[in-house]
Design a protein around this motif. Structure first.
Motif, PDB file in Angstrom:
ATOM      1  N   ASP A 195       0.873  -1.173   0.000  1.00 33.21           N
ATOM      2  CA  ASP A 195       0.000   0.000   0.000  1.00 33.21           C
ATOM      3  C   ASP A 195       0.914   1.228   0.000  1.00 33.21           C
ATOM      4  OD1 ASP A 195      -1.494   2.197   0.843  1.00 33.21           O
ATOM      5  OD2 ASP A 195      -2.519   1.130   2.448  1.00 33.21           O
ATOM      6  N   GLU A 196       0.787   2.032  -1.045  1.00 33.20           N
ATOM      7  CA  GLU A 196       1.713   3.161  -1.185  1.00 33.20           C
ATOM      8  C   GLU A 196       1.608   4.151  -0.024  1.00 33.20           C
ATOM      9  OE1 GLU A 196       1.557   4.985  -5.013  1.00 33.20           O
ATOM     10  OE2 GLU A 196       3.411   6.122  -4.614  1.00 33.20           O
ATOM     11  N   LEU A 197       0.412   4.310   0.525  1.00 29.66           N
ATOM     12  CA  LEU A 197       0.249   5.263   1.640  1.00 29.66           C
ATOM     13  C   LEU A 197       1.065   4.817   2.855  1.00 29.66           C
ATOM     14  CD1 LEU A 197      -1.557   7.903   2.205  1.00 29.66           C
ATOM     15  CD2 LEU A 197      -2.763   6.381   3.781  1.00 29.66           C
ATOM     16  N   ILE A 198       1.043   3.510   3.118  1.00 27.50           N
ATOM     17  CA  ILE A 198       1.839   2.989   4.236  1.00 27.50           C
ATOM     18  C   ILE A 198       3.326   3.175   3.922  1.00 27.50           C
ATOM     19  CG2 ILE A 198       2.502   0.900   5.503  1.00 27.50           C
ATOM     20  CD1 ILE A 198      -0.378  -0.052   5.370  1.00 27.50           C
ATOM     21  N   ALA A 199       3.733   2.821   2.717  1.00 31.38           N
ATOM     22  CA  ALA A 199       5.164   2.935   2.362  1.00 31.38           C
ATOM     23  C   ALA A 199       5.642   4.382   2.472  1.00 31.38           C
ATOM     24  CB  ALA A 199       5.384   2.400   0.954  1.00 31.38           C
ATOM     25  N   ARG A 200       4.859   5.327   1.988  1.00 33.20           N
ATOM     26  CA  ARG A 200       5.282   6.738   1.974  1.00 33.20           C
ATOM     27  C   ARG A 200       5.348   7.337   3.376  1.00 33.20           C
ATOM     28  NH1 ARG A 200       5.639   9.761  -2.275  1.00 33.20           N
ATOM     29  NH2 ARG A 200       5.109  11.644  -1.119  1.00 33.20           N
ATOM     30  N   ASN A 201       4.564   6.786   4.287  1.00 33.83           N
ATOM     31  CA  ASN A 201       4.465   7.421   5.608  1.00 33.83           C
ATOM     32  C   ASN A 201       5.204   6.692   6.715  1.00 33.83           C
ATOM     33  OD1 ASN A 201       2.974   9.853   5.125  1.00 33.83           O
ATOM     34  ND2 ASN A 201       1.412   8.471   4.337  1.00 33.83           N
ATOM     35  N   THR A 202       5.972   5.678   6.331  1.00 32.05           N
ATOM     36  CA  THR A 202       6.793   4.950   7.293  1.00 32.05           C
ATOM     37  C   THR A 202       8.243   4.972   6.781  1.00 32.05           C
ATOM     38  OG1 THR A 202       6.225   2.905   6.159  1.00 32.05           O
ATOM     39  CG2 THR A 202       4.935   3.427   8.114  1.00 32.05           C
ATOM     40  N   GLY A 203       9.151   4.429   7.585  1.00 30.97           N
ATOM     41  CA  GLY A 203      10.562   4.554   7.235  1.00 30.97           C
ATOM     42  C   GLY A 203      11.116   3.454   6.358  1.00 30.97           C
ATOM     43  N   ARG A 204      10.690   2.212   6.625  1.00 28.72           N
ATOM     44  CA  ARG A 204      11.461   1.107   6.033  1.00 28.72           C
ATOM     45  C   ARG A 204      10.592   0.110   5.276  1.00 28.72           C
ATOM     46  NH1 ARG A 204      12.506  -1.571  12.035  1.00 28.72           N
ATOM     47  NH2 ARG A 204      10.290  -1.833  12.351  1.00 28.72           N
ATOM     48  N   ILE A 205       9.414   0.527   4.825  1.00 30.42           N
ATOM     49  CA  ILE A 205       8.525  -0.369   4.073  1.00 30.42           C
ATOM     50  C   ILE A 205       8.626  -0.023   2.590  1.00 30.42           C
ATOM     51  CG2 ILE A 205       6.120  -1.084   3.694  1.00 30.42           C
ATOM     52  CD1 ILE A 205       5.621  -0.644   6.675  1.00 30.42           C
ATOM     53  N   PRO A 206       9.100  -0.989   1.767  1.00 33.50           N
ATOM     54  CA  PRO A 206       9.223  -0.694   0.331  1.00 33.50           C
ATOM     55  C   PRO A 206       7.868  -0.724  -0.363  1.00 33.50           C
ATOM     56  CG  PRO A 206       9.855  -2.980   0.764  1.00 33.50           C
ATOM     57  CD  PRO A 206       9.502  -2.367   2.105  1.00 33.50           C
ATOM     58  N   HIS A 207       7.821  -0.187  -1.575  1.00 32.28           N
ATOM     59  CA  HIS A 207       6.619  -0.311  -2.398  1.00 32.28           C
ATOM     60  C   HIS A 207       7.042  -0.572  -3.822  1.00 32.28           C
ATOM     61  CE1 HIS A 207       2.405  -0.003  -3.289  1.00 32.28           C
ATOM     62  NE2 HIS A 207       2.743   0.663  -4.381  1.00 32.28           N
ATOM     63  N   PRO A 208       6.514  -1.593  -4.517  1.00 33.76           N
ATOM     64  CA  PRO A 208       5.572  -2.582  -3.997  1.00 33.76           C
ATOM     65  C   PRO A 208       6.210  -3.452  -2.904  1.00 33.76           C
ATOM     66  CG  PRO A 208       6.207  -3.108  -6.254  1.00 33.76           C
ATOM     67  CD  PRO A 208       6.878  -1.833  -5.922  1.00 33.76           C
ATOM     68  N   TYR A 209       5.329  -4.171  -2.183  1.00 32.41           N
ATOM     69  CA  TYR A 209       5.741  -4.991  -1.043  1.00 32.41           C
ATOM     70  C   TYR A 209       5.339  -6.429  -1.330  1.00 32.41           C
ATOM     71  CZ  TYR A 209       6.386  -6.009   3.981  1.00 32.41           C
ATOM     72  OH  TYR A 209       6.815  -6.478   5.190  1.00 32.41           O
ATOM     73  N   THR A 210       6.318  -7.325  -1.282  1.00 35.35           N
ATOM     74  CA  THR A 210       6.070  -8.711  -1.701  1.00 35.35           C
ATOM     75  C   THR A 210       5.963  -9.657  -0.502  1.00 35.35           C
ATOM     76  OG1 THR A 210       8.413  -9.256  -1.753  1.00 35.35           O
ATOM     77  CG2 THR A 210       7.490  -8.292  -3.772  1.00 35.35           C
ATOM     78  N   LEU A 211       5.574 -10.889  -0.796  1.00 39.00           N
ATOM     79  CA  LEU A 211       5.530 -11.910   0.261  1.00 39.00           C
ATOM     80  C   LEU A 211       6.928 -12.138   0.831  1.00 39.00           C
ATOM     81  CD1 LEU A 211       3.930 -13.974   1.918  1.00 39.00           C
ATOM     82  CD2 LEU A 211       4.236 -15.616   0.055  1.00 39.00           C
ATOM     83  N   ASP A 212       7.957 -12.092  -0.010  1.00 36.81           N
ATOM     84  CA  ASP A 212       9.333 -12.255   0.500  1.00 36.81           C
ATOM     85  C   ASP A 212       9.684 -11.131   1.472  1.00 36.81           C
ATOM     86  OD1 ASP A 212       9.794 -14.591  -0.787  1.00 36.81           O
ATOM     87  OD2 ASP A 212      10.972 -13.720  -2.423  1.00 36.81           O
ATOM     88  N   ASP A 213       9.235  -9.903   1.153  1.00 38.34           N
ATOM     89  CA  ASP A 213       9.479  -8.780   2.086  1.00 38.34           C
ATOM     90  C   ASP A 213       8.836  -9.088   3.433  1.00 38.34           C
ATOM     91  OD1 ASP A 213      10.853  -7.081   0.281  1.00 38.34           O
ATOM     92  OD2 ASP A 213       8.943  -6.424  -0.589  1.00 38.34           O
ATOM     93  N   ALA A 214       7.604  -9.608   3.382  1.00 37.27           N
ATOM     94  CA  ALA A 214       6.873  -9.888   4.624  1.00 37.27           C
ATOM     95  C   ALA A 214       7.541 -11.018   5.403  1.00 37.27           C
ATOM     96  CB  ALA A 214       5.421 -10.241   4.302  1.00 37.27           C
ATOM     97  N   ILE A 215       8.001 -12.042   4.695  1.00 39.69           N
ATOM     98  CA  ILE A 215       8.667 -13.175   5.377  1.00 39.69           C
ATOM     99  C   ILE A 215       9.937 -12.673   6.085  1.00 39.69           C
ATOM    100  CG2 ILE A 215       9.917 -15.347   4.945  1.00 39.69           C
ATOM    101  CD1 ILE A 215       7.744 -15.913   2.739  1.00 39.69           C
ATOM    102  N   SER A 216      10.709 -11.818   5.398  1.00 38.48           N
ATOM    103  CA  SER A 216      11.934 -11.275   6.030  1.00 38.48           C
ATOM    104  C   SER A 216      11.569 -10.411   7.234  1.00 38.48           C
ATOM    105  CB  SER A 216      12.713 -10.382   5.059  1.00 38.48           C
ATOM    106  OG  SER A 216      12.999 -11.078   3.922  1.00 38.48           O
ATOM    107  N   PHE A 217      10.540  -9.571   7.067  1.00 40.85           N
ATOM    108  CA  PHE A 217      10.134  -8.685   8.173  1.00 40.85           C
ATOM    109  C   PHE A 217       9.731  -9.490   9.402  1.00 40.85           C
ATOM    110  CE2 PHE A 217       6.403  -6.901  10.386  1.00 40.85           C
ATOM    111  CZ  PHE A 217       7.030  -5.819  11.021  1.00 40.85           C
ATOM    112  N   VAL A 218       8.921 -10.515   9.182  1.00 40.92           N
ATOM    113  CA  VAL A 218       8.403 -11.316  10.298  1.00 40.92           C
ATOM    114  C   VAL A 218       9.558 -12.001  11.042  1.00 40.92           C
ATOM    115  CG1 VAL A 218       7.076 -13.423  10.731  1.00 40.92           C
ATOM    116  CG2 VAL A 218       6.083 -11.597   9.362  1.00 40.92           C
ATOM    117  N   ALA A 219      10.552 -12.473  10.292  1.00 43.34           N
ATOM    118  CA  ALA A 219      11.711 -13.121  10.936  1.00 43.34           C
ATOM    119  C   ALA A 219      12.518 -12.097  11.745  1.00 43.34           C
ATOM    120  CB  ALA A 219      12.578 -13.786   9.871  1.00 43.34           C
ATOM    121  N   LEU A 220      12.780 -10.940  11.122  1.00 43.30           N
ATOM    122  CA  LEU A 220      13.587  -9.909  11.807  1.00 43.30           C
ATOM    123  C   LEU A 220      12.895  -9.371  13.050  1.00 43.30           C
ATOM    124  CD1 LEU A 220      14.958  -7.740   8.852  1.00 43.30           C
ATOM    125  CD2 LEU A 220      16.282  -9.054  10.513  1.00 43.30           C
TER     126      LEU A 220
END
Ligand SMILES: CC(C)(COP(=O)(O)OP(=O)(O)OC[C@H]1O[C@@H](n2cnc3c(N)ncnc32)[C@H](O)[C@@H]1OP(=O)(O)O)[C@@H](O)C(=O)NCCC(=O)NCCS
Length: 183
Positions: free
Chosen positions: A28-53
């Motif tokens: 969601d571009e609004l989330i990406a633009r208003n936070t520090g470290r969320i890329p856009h587009p955001y993939t399942l791999d991004d989410a898997i890495s985030f959840v582990a970290l």
């Protein structure tokens, strides 16, 4: 493991099985633009890495990010990160869930957790100057503007942008009675 209960929401640790729901909500571009470290587009791999970290950071006591759920569905994410000199609050709410007070309810619960369970004396937060809705959420739970404007990086913007800083002191915060913790 801390679980926080509010009137409508249950805030719990983020689990590996949450990755698909995070991938969906954070793309969601609004989330990406208003936070520090969320890329856009955001993939399942991004989410898997985030959840582990984030699970690792929770175990190490570096960051406490909660899956904010309503009727067992992920509606938002809210947490605090322990910086060298302060404790920083952050959050986002899923696109379909905005405008119902979810951010305010979740941020208030996590602020209460930070004061009660982490012993924080003061919390800090910031929002980009073009994101007044987040400022309203922070003001509703008692944060006050410091008057500072700082440049902060946003991965979603691909650049730094001006943001306001706010603080909330423990003595200026009143937690509603309905917030409960369970171990
Ligand atoms: C900002 C965000 C978290 C708000 O979530 P939410 O659940 O809709 O927030 P709430 O319903 O608890 O409160 C929003 C408040 O902002 C107000 N608001 C909404 N748009 C606004 C605007 N453009 N200007 C000023 N206030 C605004 C609402 O009226 C409400 O205040 P009220 O209760 O006094 O009427 C959500 O839009 C979001 O996730 N945005 C993208 C990520 C983000 O910005 N994260 C915060 C990073 S600092």
């Amino acid at each position: 493991m801390t679980v926080i209960h509010t009137k409508r929401l249950l805030l719990r640790r983020i689990e590996t099985t949450d990755a698909p729901a995070f991938a969906h909500a954070c793309n969601d571009e609004l989330i990406a633009r208003n936070t520090g470290r969320i890329p856009h587009p955001y993939t399942l791999d991004d989410a898997i890495s985030f959840v582990a970290l984030i699970g690792d950071a929770f175990d190490k006591g570096e960051e406490y990010a909660f899956a904010v759920t309503e009727n067992d569905r992920l509606v938002a994410c809210c947490g605090v990160s322990i910086k060298p000199a302060h404790v920083e609050l952050g959050y986002w709410v899923g696109a379909q869930q905005r405008g119902r007070g979810v951010a305010t309810e979740a941020a208030r619960a996590v602020a209460h957790f930070a004061f009660e369970k982490l012993g924080a004396a003061i919390l800090q937060a910031g929002h980009f100057t073009d994101n007044p809705a987040s400022g309203r959420v922070l003001e509703k739970i008692g944060f006050r503007y410091t008057g500072e404007r700082v440049m902060q990086f946003s991965l979603g913007r691909g650049c730094e942008a001006e943001s306001f800083r706010l603080t909330l002191r423990r003595e200026d915060f009143s937690a509603p009675d309905h917030i409960r913790f369970s171990p």
